[in-house]
Design a protein around this motif. Sequence first.
Motif, PDB file in Angstrom:
ATOM      1  N   PHE A   1       0.859  -1.146  -0.019  1.00  0.00           N
ATOM      2  CA  PHE A   1      -0.062   0.063   0.069  1.00  0.00           C
ATOM      3  C   PHE A   1       0.961   1.274   0.162  1.00  0.00           C
ATOM      4  O   PHE A   1       0.536   2.071  -0.716  1.00  0.00           O
ATOM      5  N   ARG A   2       1.977   1.204   0.582  1.00  0.00           N
ATOM      6  CA  ARG A   2       2.798   2.457   0.788  1.00  0.00           C
ATOM      7  C   ARG A   2       3.391   2.498  -0.445  1.00  0.00           C
ATOM      8  O   ARG A   2       3.623   3.658  -0.958  1.00  0.00           O
ATOM      9  N   SER A   3       3.979   1.441  -1.283  1.00  0.00           N
ATOM     10  CA  SER A   3       4.471   1.661  -2.524  1.00  0.00           C
ATOM     11  C   SER A   3       3.532   2.226  -3.607  1.00  0.00           C
ATOM     12  O   SER A   3       3.890   3.195  -4.397  1.00  0.00           O
ATOM     13  N   ILE A   4       2.316   1.701  -3.490  1.00  0.00           N
ATOM     14  CA  ILE A   4       1.144   2.491  -4.391  1.00  0.00           C
ATOM     15  C   ILE A   4       1.067   3.746  -4.328  1.00  0.00           C
ATOM     16  O   ILE A   4       1.010   4.537  -5.158  1.00  0.00           O
ATOM     17  N   ALA A   5       0.890   4.062  -2.797  1.00  0.00           N
ATOM     18  CA  ALA A   5       0.965   5.678  -2.713  1.00  0.00           C
ATOM     19  C   ALA A   5       2.039   6.397  -3.097  1.00  0.00           C
ATOM     20  O   ALA A   5       1.760   7.454  -3.444  1.00  0.00           O
ATOM     21  N   THR A   6       3.306   5.821  -2.927  1.00  0.00           N
ATOM     22  CA  THR A   6       4.421   6.642  -3.214  1.00  0.00           C
ATOM     23  C   THR A   6       4.642   6.883  -4.666  1.00  0.00           C
ATOM     24  O   THR A   6       4.603   8.054  -5.102  1.00  0.00           O
ATOM     25  N   GLU A   7       4.081   5.697  -5.481  1.00  0.00           N
ATOM     26  CA  GLU A   7       4.345   5.823  -7.087  1.00  0.00           C
ATOM     27  C   GLU A   7       3.357   6.705  -7.479  1.00  0.00           C
ATOM     28  O   GLU A   7       3.270   7.255  -8.532  1.00  0.00           O
ATOM     29  N   SER A   8       2.029   7.054  -6.994  1.00  0.00           N
ATOM     30  CA  SER A   8       1.081   7.778  -7.155  1.00  0.00           C
ATOM     31  C   SER A   8       1.101   9.275  -6.763  1.00  0.00           C
ATOM     32  O   SER A   8       0.240  10.114  -7.425  1.00  0.00           O
ATOM     33  N   SER A   9       2.062   9.411  -5.962  1.00  0.00           N
ATOM     34  CA  SER A   9       2.018  10.868  -5.313  1.00  0.00           C
ATOM     35  C   SER A   9       2.187  12.072  -6.495  1.00  0.00           C
ATOM     36  O   SER A   9       1.609  12.946  -6.592  1.00  0.00           O
ATOM     37  N   ILE A  10       3.192  11.496  -7.406  1.00  0.00           N
ATOM     38  CA  ILE A  10       3.591  12.821  -8.354  1.00  0.00           C
ATOM     39  C   ILE A  10       2.270  12.989  -9.435  1.00  0.00           C
ATOM     40  O   ILE A  10       1.796  13.892  -9.705  1.00  0.00           O
ATOM     41  N   LEU A  11       1.760  11.752  -9.620  1.00  0.00           N
ATOM     42  CA  LEU A  11       0.564  11.853 -10.639  1.00  0.00           C
ATOM     43  C   LEU A  11      -0.799  12.639  -9.835  1.00  0.00           C
ATOM     44  O   LEU A  11      -1.326  13.161 -10.712  1.00  0.00           O
ATOM     45  N   VAL A  12      -0.807  12.519  -8.636  1.00  0.00           N
ATOM     46  CA  VAL A  12      -1.971  13.080  -7.713  1.00  0.00           C
ATOM     47  C   VAL A  12      -1.460  14.655  -7.788  1.00  0.00           C
ATOM     48  O   VAL A  12      -2.564  15.605  -7.903  1.00  0.00           O
TER      49      VAL A  12
ATOM     50  N   GLY B   1       7.883   7.251   9.414  1.00  0.00           N
ATOM     51  CA  GLY B   1       7.537   6.257   8.481  1.00  0.00           C
ATOM     52  C   GLY B   1       6.694   6.435   7.208  1.00  0.00           C
ATOM     53  O   GLY B   1       6.579   5.333   6.211  1.00  0.00           O
ATOM     54  N   VAL B   2       6.520   7.744   6.874  1.00  0.00           N
ATOM     55  CA  VAL B   2       5.635   7.860   5.839  1.00  0.00           C
ATOM     56  C   VAL B   2       6.562   8.779   4.783  1.00  0.00           C
ATOM     57  O   VAL B   2       7.198   9.754   5.212  1.00  0.00           O
ATOM     58  N   PRO B   3       6.473   8.213   3.626  1.00  0.00           N
ATOM     59  CA  PRO B   3       7.531   9.035   2.669  1.00  0.00           C
ATOM     60  C   PRO B   3       7.123  10.255   2.365  1.00  0.00           C
ATOM     61  O   PRO B   3       6.143  10.615   2.389  1.00  0.00           O
ATOM     62  N   TRP B   4       8.359  11.107   2.359  1.00  0.00           N
ATOM     63  CA  TRP B   4       7.860  12.551   2.002  1.00  0.00           C
ATOM     64  C   TRP B   4       7.178  12.855   0.893  1.00  0.00           C
ATOM     65  O   TRP B   4       6.441  13.803   0.775  1.00  0.00           O
ATOM     66  N   LEU B   5       7.287  11.983  -0.313  1.00  0.00           N
ATOM     67  CA  LEU B   5       6.438  12.063  -1.300  1.00  0.00           C
ATOM     68  C   LEU B   5       4.637  12.081  -1.147  1.00  0.00           C
ATOM     69  O   LEU B   5       3.979  12.882  -1.552  1.00  0.00           O
ATOM     70  N   ILE B   6       4.670  11.043  -0.292  1.00  0.00           N
ATOM     71  CA  ILE B   6       3.277  11.173   0.275  1.00  0.00           C
ATOM     72  C   ILE B   6       2.680  12.237   1.070  1.00  0.00           C
ATOM     73  O   ILE B   6       1.692  12.888   0.812  1.00  0.00           O
ATOM     74  N   VAL B   7       3.790  12.608   1.952  1.00  0.00           N
ATOM     75  CA  VAL B   7       3.362  13.658   2.794  1.00  0.00           C
ATOM     76  C   VAL B   7       3.047  15.050   2.077  1.00  0.00           C
ATOM     77  O   VAL B   7       1.925  15.711   2.246  1.00  0.00           O
ATOM     78  N   ILE B   8       3.909  15.379   1.208  1.00  0.00           N
ATOM     79  CA  ILE B   8       3.851  16.459   0.294  1.00  0.00           C
ATOM     80  C   ILE B   8       2.344  16.507  -0.633  1.00  0.00           C
ATOM     81  O   ILE B   8       1.679  17.491  -0.657  1.00  0.00           O
ATOM     82  N   ALA B   9       2.067  15.262  -1.052  1.00  0.00           N
ATOM     83  CA  ALA B   9       0.735  15.181  -1.796  1.00  0.00           C
ATOM     84  C   ALA B   9      -0.241  15.326  -0.936  1.00  0.00           C
ATOM     85  O   ALA B   9      -1.101  16.030  -1.436  1.00  0.00           O
ATOM     86  N   VAL B  10      -0.359  14.582   0.239  1.00  0.00           N
ATOM     87  CA  VAL B  10      -1.413  14.951   1.126  1.00  0.00           C
ATOM     88  C   VAL B  10      -1.737  16.296   1.373  1.00  0.00           C
ATOM     89  O   VAL B  10      -2.789  16.847   1.442  1.00  0.00           O
ATOM     90  N   LEU B  11      -0.476  16.895   1.770  1.00  0.00           N
ATOM     91  CA  LEU B  11      -0.714  18.769   2.232  1.00  0.00           C
ATOM     92  C   LEU B  11      -1.357  19.196   0.923  1.00  0.00           C
ATOM     93  O   LEU B  11      -2.195  20.057   1.137  1.00  0.00           O
ATOM     94  N   VAL B  12      -0.871  18.909  -0.379  1.00  0.00           N
ATOM     95  CA  VAL B  12      -1.384  19.632  -1.334  1.00  0.00           C
ATOM     96  C   VAL B  12      -2.814  19.320  -1.690  1.00  0.00           C
ATOM     97  O   VAL B  12      -3.587  20.153  -2.018  1.00  0.00           O
ATOM     98  N   VAL B  13      -3.231  17.870  -1.431  1.00  0.00           N
ATOM     99  CA  VAL B  13      -4.735  17.546  -1.738  1.00  0.00           C
ATOM    100  C   VAL B  13      -5.462  18.225  -0.681  1.00  0.00           C
ATOM    101  O   VAL B  13      -6.710  18.720  -0.926  1.00  0.00           O
TER     102      VAL B  13
END
Length: 330
Positions: free
Chosen positions: A44-55, A174-186
Amino acid sequence: MTDLREAAQRLRGQNTVWTFLVLAALVAVFSALRPNAFATVFEFRSIATESSILVLLAVGQTFVIVTAGIDLSVGSVLIFSGVIAARTMNALDSGPQAGWGVIAAGTAAGLAAGLAWGSLNGFLVAKAKVPPLIVTLGTLGMALGIGQILTHGVDVGNVPDTLTNSVGSGSVLGVPWLIVIAVLVVAVAAAGLGLTRFGRYTRAIGSNAEAAGRVGIRVDRHLIKVYALSGLLAGLAGVLNLAHFSSTTLTSGTQDNLNAIAAVVLGGTSLFGGTGSVIGTVIGVFIPAVLQSGFTILQVQSFWQTVAVGAVLVAAVYFDQLRRRRRQLN
């Protein structure tokens, strides 16, 4: 409170809930079929990380499509912004040991590049009255072509290790920075579209631009802002893409524009403008991502993912048209 109730009503009136149920069903099916491989925190973390940029691309695209426009250039702007960021960093300190000052300068340059392309798109759409499809199709080729000219068609690397090790592959709690940034933008974008005057103006223009102008909304200026926002988020995506891959990706981002549009439509935003949901768009991003991951684990040919996403996309547009017809009849 009134704004919150209105936002909740808009959310119920769209396909967001149904889209989430589709995503939940996909997760449940793949989890049942391969619980030890799919239903894991790592997957699940891999899916979220790889999707962060597209988000990030899809969030910007949401605002554009809500205005009844479209931005085909975001994938190329991502590539161009990454090139500008990388070349700026290399020009200031061509070494992997460069510090945060160099990284900040490169990031600012990448964001400025994305903002410039987005503003150009908005100006041509709003002031020159060129259809968005034509404008962004043109800038798609221009941004990609100039990026290739600047690099002679060779990816730019030599990115500072500090950037790749922290933002690109690092994590916080434990949460990748890419996910953190994407969540903040969302979070900011969802609040902006659902609760602010900027969001109300965006929806009003998409519903009826002429009527919006008559009630005092400066339609041209607002359209430029919306396209500039899309370009800015594409620029941010370009910098994060550079951090994630430690290099520009001249050939791998050309389909990102179509993927972003598909995510927005799957998330319930109407291609005819006026309605949309950032949260729905995020769900729309994860449907293809979950399909790809699940098919890979099940050893199903990846081509079936394209078939499945295409079928769901057509169905989403069809049901959107049905909703429009019902509203017109009522």
